[in-house]
Structures are given as structure tokens and as C-alpha cells.
Design a protein around this motif. Structure first.
Motif, PDB file in Angstrom:
ATOM      1  N   GLY A 137      -0.577  -7.787   7.905  1.00  0.00           N
ATOM      2  CA  GLY A 137       0.845  -8.003   7.693  1.00  0.00           C
ATOM      3  C   GLY A 137       1.416  -7.395   6.436  1.00  0.00           C
ATOM      4  N   PHE A 138       0.686  -6.504   5.788  1.00  0.00           N
ATOM      5  CA  PHE A 138       1.171  -5.893   4.560  1.00  0.00           C
ATOM      6  C   PHE A 138       2.068  -4.685   4.859  1.00  0.00           C
ATOM      7  N   GLU A 139       2.907  -4.370   3.883  1.00  0.00           N
ATOM      8  CA  GLU A 139       3.867  -3.272   4.011  1.00  0.00           C
ATOM      9  C   GLU A 139       3.268  -1.983   3.460  1.00  0.00           C
ATOM     10  N   ILE A 140       3.400  -0.906   4.250  1.00  0.00           N
ATOM     11  CA  ILE A 140       2.879   0.397   3.861  1.00  0.00           C
ATOM     12  C   ILE A 140       4.031   1.394   3.736  1.00  0.00           C
ATOM     13  N   VAL A 141       3.983   2.210   2.689  1.00  0.00           N
ATOM     14  CA  VAL A 141       4.970   3.272   2.504  1.00  0.00           C
ATOM     15  C   VAL A 141       4.220   4.578   2.249  1.00  0.00           C
ATOM     16  N   GLU A 142       4.788   5.693   2.725  1.00  0.00           N
ATOM     17  CA  GLU A 142       4.208   7.012   2.484  1.00  0.00           C
ATOM     18  C   GLU A 142       5.095   7.809   1.537  1.00  0.00           C
ATOM     19  N   VAL A 143       4.453   8.444   0.564  1.00  0.00           N
ATOM     20  CA  VAL A 143       5.137   9.226  -0.461  1.00  0.00           C
ATOM     21  C   VAL A 143       4.696  10.680  -0.325  1.00  0.00           C
ATOM     22  N   PRO A 144       5.621  11.637  -0.261  1.00  0.00           N
ATOM     23  CA  PRO A 144       5.204  13.038  -0.110  1.00  0.00           C
ATOM     24  C   PRO A 144       4.445  13.555  -1.329  1.00  0.00           C
ATOM     25  N   ILE A 145       3.333  14.241  -1.070  1.00  0.00           N
ATOM     26  CA  ILE A 145       2.554  14.868  -2.132  1.00  0.00           C
ATOM     27  C   ILE A 145       2.206  16.298  -1.718  1.00  0.00           C
ATOM     28  N   THR A 146       1.737  17.067  -2.685  1.00  0.00           N
ATOM     29  CA  THR A 146       1.179  18.384  -2.403  1.00  0.00           C
ATOM     30  C   THR A 146      -0.337  18.287  -2.500  1.00  0.00           C
ATOM     31  N   PHE A 147      -1.005  18.575  -1.407  1.00  0.00           N
ATOM     32  CA  PHE A 147      -2.467  18.539  -1.342  1.00  0.00           C
ATOM     33  C   PHE A 147      -2.983  19.971  -1.489  1.00  0.00           C
ATOM     34  N   THR A 148      -3.834  20.200  -2.487  1.00  0.00           N
ATOM     35  CA  THR A 148      -4.333  21.540  -2.761  1.00  0.00           C
ATOM     36  C   THR A 148      -5.832  21.605  -2.515  1.00  0.00           C
ATOM     37  N   LEU A 154       0.856  -1.180   0.000  1.00  0.00           N
ATOM     38  CA  LEU A 154       0.000   0.000   0.000  1.00  0.00           C
ATOM     39  C   LEU A 154       0.890   1.228   0.000  1.00  0.00           C
ATOM     40  N   SER A 155       0.682   2.091  -0.982  1.00  0.00           N
ATOM     41  CA  SER A 155       1.421   3.352  -1.082  1.00  0.00           C
ATOM     42  C   SER A 155       0.452   4.488  -0.815  1.00  0.00           C
ATOM     43  N   ILE A 156       0.798   5.348   0.152  1.00  0.00           N
ATOM     44  CA  ILE A 156      -0.067   6.461   0.543  1.00  0.00           C
ATOM     45  C   ILE A 156       0.573   7.781   0.151  1.00  0.00           C
ATOM     46  N   GLY A 157      -0.166   8.598  -0.587  1.00  0.00           N
ATOM     47  CA  GLY A 157       0.273   9.957  -0.869  1.00  0.00           C
ATOM     48  C   GLY A 157       0.087  10.800   0.375  1.00  0.00           C
ATOM     49  N   SER A 158       1.180  11.195   1.006  1.00  0.00           N
ATOM     50  CA  SER A 158       1.132  11.772   2.350  1.00  0.00           C
ATOM     51  C   SER A 158       1.435  13.261   2.357  1.00  0.00           C
ATOM     52  N   ARG A 159       0.606  13.998   3.098  1.00  0.00           N
ATOM     53  CA  ARG A 159       0.820  15.434   3.308  1.00  0.00           C
ATOM     54  C   ARG A 159       1.824  15.705   4.412  1.00  0.00           C
ATOM     55  N   TYR A 160       2.062  14.702   5.282  1.00  0.00           N
ATOM     56  CA  TYR A 160       2.739  14.970   6.546  1.00  0.00           C
ATOM     57  C   TYR A 160       4.056  14.246   6.730  1.00  0.00           C
ATOM     58  N   VAL A 161       4.648  13.764   5.644  1.00  0.00           N
ATOM     59  CA  VAL A 161       6.027  13.284   5.702  1.00  0.00           C
ATOM     60  C   VAL A 161       6.908  14.351   5.065  1.00  0.00           C
ATOM     61  N   PRO A 162       8.229  14.332   5.327  1.00  0.00           N
ATOM     62  CA  PRO A 162       9.104  15.342   4.734  1.00  0.00           C
ATOM     63  C   PRO A 162       8.915  15.442   3.225  1.00  0.00           C
ATOM     64  N   ARG A 206       1.849   8.337   9.233  1.00  0.00           N
ATOM     65  CA  ARG A 206       1.687   9.733   9.626  1.00  0.00           C
ATOM     66  C   ARG A 206       0.424  10.369   9.042  1.00  0.00           C
ATOM     67  N   ASP A 207       0.064   9.996   7.823  1.00  0.00           N
ATOM     68  CA  ASP A 207      -1.147  10.555   7.206  1.00  0.00           C
ATOM     69  C   ASP A 207      -2.184   9.444   7.075  1.00  0.00           C
ATOM     70  N   ILE A 208      -2.661   8.995   8.221  1.00  0.00           N
ATOM     71  CA  ILE A 208      -3.522   7.822   8.274  1.00  0.00           C
ATOM     72  C   ILE A 208      -4.907   8.090   7.698  1.00  0.00           C
ATOM     73  N   THR A 209      -5.310   9.364   7.586  1.00  0.00           N
ATOM     74  CA  THR A 209      -6.609   9.704   7.007  1.00  0.00           C
ATOM     75  C   THR A 209      -6.512  10.042   5.521  1.00  0.00           C
ATOM     76  N   ALA A 210      -5.322   9.931   4.941  1.00  0.00           N
ATOM     77  CA  ALA A 210      -5.116  10.309   3.544  1.00  0.00           C
ATOM     78  C   ALA A 210      -6.011   9.503   2.608  1.00  0.00           C
ATOM     79  N   GLY A 211      -6.504  10.178   1.563  1.00  0.00           N
ATOM     80  CA  GLY A 211      -7.379   9.523   0.600  1.00  0.00           C
ATOM     81  C   GLY A 211      -6.766   9.333  -0.779  1.00  0.00           C
ATOM     82  N   PHE A 212      -5.442   9.529  -0.890  1.00  0.00           N
ATOM     83  CA  PHE A 212      -4.733   9.324  -2.156  1.00  0.00           C
ATOM     84  C   PHE A 212      -3.839   8.115  -1.959  1.00  0.00           C
TER      85      PHE A 212
END
Length: 255
Positions: free
Chosen positions: A204-215, A124-132, A163-169
Motif C-alpha cells: 500500500g505504499f506510494e511510488i513516484v518515478e523521477v526522470p534520470i539520465t542513465f549512462t 519509494l522514489s525511483i530514478g527512471s529512464r523511461y518517464v518523460p 514504467r522502470d520497474i527494473t531500475a536500480g536507482f
């Protein structure tokens, strides 16, 4: 621990699920940007009977582009219910990756290639507002405080480090959604994304967060409401207590 099915299996074909309710003015420009960024991805527009004609516009766009599909639902049943319907549609077909994306333009299609690339090392890849490197643009300070506070509360209550557990992207490998029991996922607002995240972690799945710009959306109104936030607060608290109780019972049994 589930062995993450990555690497040689790849991530294509990709389906982007876009729930809509009164997004007629946003939908066309969004799909144009999406197919400019990633011409090969397919789209499923899940419309909840929008009175502004969003569903009819989606049908017109689908006639002009074979990669656009439309699901019409007869009532406004909530974001989560629309996504679950879209997930089931995707799993009934041969899509390897299923993406969540908002219809209002707050998720930049130009960020999606990086979100998909991250699946090389994750399920699972999450587009995150709250990672560096992540950021929000034109968001009212009250909404940002609410979002950050809700995320912090959820992380502490559930013991999950996203960190962005409510993210919808988000982009899911199909194996994740096949493994989860979609019938038990809470289907409203914040709850939906949080519930999907905790079930993904527990499986047991692996999750990664990717920085995005949320507008913040320019056209239309947010679907967020006080009742959705209150429901999330209560549900997350209950889930957190249950998780801690389950862990305590395991420790007692081991002792």
C-alpha cells in the motif's frame, strides 16, 4: 491501505547503499561525486570479496571520511543479497532513508537530490529512464531493447504501472523496508528490483518515478547475464499468475 508516513518526519539522515564486486577503478570517483553533490549523506559500501581490491580501497576511503562505512562479505552472492544485507544494516541504525545506487557510475549522483526530493510525496522514489525527461546514454541498443521489453512484460504480467520497474536507482523511506519481509525477496538481477516493487505496491505504499539520465559504464564489465534474464522471465510469469488467481478468488468470494 497503509497511510504513507511523510511530511513532518522528514527524510534525513540518508544512507546510500552501494554493492561492489570488482569496482576498484569506479568507486573512488563515484564517492567523490556523491559527496560533492550531497555532503551530508552517509554511504555503506557492501563488497562481496572483490579480488581486485575494491574492499581494501573502500576501507582506505572510510578511514579518510567518517561518512563512509564498509561491509565485507566473503562471497559473491548476488546484487539482491548485498542490498538486503545493506538494508538490514541501515535499519539497525537511525537512517530515515535508504538509497540504492550502482557502483559503476551509471547512476549520476547529481540526480540524487531530485530523487530524494520526490519522497516529499511518496514512500519509494525511483530514478527512471523511461518517464518523460529520462534517458539512456551509450547503452547498446540490444541492452535497451532488453530492458524496455523486460519492463513492459513485467508491467503487463503483474498489473503494476511503474514504467522502470527494473531500475536500480531508488530511495526508500525506512518504513517501507521495515514493513516488507526481506527474507522472501528474490535476490538475483532483474528479479530483485521487480520483487521489491511488487511487494511495495502490495503493502500500500506510494511510488513516484523521477526522470534520470542513465549512462553506460566506461570501466569494467556488466554483471548482467542470460541466466539472470531467463530467471526473471520465469519468476515474473509465475508471480503474475498467482496475482491473477488471488484476485479471481476474491471476486468469486464477493459474488
Amino acid at each position: 491501505m497503509v497511510q504513507a508516513p511523510r511530511g513532518a518526519q522528514g527524510i534525513e539522515p540518508v544512507l546510500v547503499v552501494i554493492p561492489t564486486y570488482n569496482e576498484r577503478e569506479n568507486l573512488g570517483p563515484l564517492l567523490e561525486r556523491l559527496h560533492k553533490a550531497l555532503p551530508e549523506v552517509s554511504v555503506l559500501v557492501v563488497d562481496d570479496g572483490s579480488p581486485d581490491g575494491t574492499g581494501e580501497l573502500a576501507d582506505e576511503l572510510a578511514k579518510a571520511n567518517e561518512r563512509i562505512n564498509v561491509m565485507h562479505r566473503t562471497e559473491k552472492a548476488g546484487l539482491g543479497a548485498a542490498y538486503v544485507a545493506g538494508f538490514r544494516w541501515a535499519l539497525a541504525r537511525e537512517y530515515a532513508t535508504i538509497v540504492e545506487m550502482d557502483a559503476d557510475g551509471s547512476h549520476a549522483p547529481e540526480d540524487l537530490p531530485r530523487v530524494l526530493d520526490a519522497l516529499e510525496d511518496a514512500d519509494l522514489s525511483i530514478g527512471s529512464r523511461y518517464v518523460p525527461g529520462g534517458s539512456v546514454v551509450n547503452w547498446p541498443k540490444r541492452r535497451e531493447i532488453l530492458s524496455r521489453g523486460g519492463g513492459f512484460y513485467s508491467r503487463v504480467a503483474l498489473g503494476i504501472k511503474v514504467r522502470d520497474i527494473t531500475a536500480g536507482f531508488r530511495a526508500y523511506r525506512r518504513e517501507v523496508l521495515e514493513k516488507l519481509d526481506l527474507d522472501v525477496i528474490a535476490s538475483h538481477g532483474y528479479c530483485f528490483q521487480i520483487d521489491l516493487t511488487r511487494h511495495t505496491v502490495d503493502a500500500g505504499f506510494e511510488i513516484v518515478e523521477v526522470p534520470i539520465t542513465f549512462t553506460e559504464r566506461v570501466i569494467g564489465e556488466s554483471k548482467m547475464s542470460g541466466s539472470i534474464v531467463r530467471e526473471a522471465f520465469l519468476r515474473v510469469g509465475v508471480w503474475g499468475l498467482k496475482r491473477r488467481w488471488a484476485r479471481l478468488r476474491k471476486l468469486v468470494k464477493r459474488g
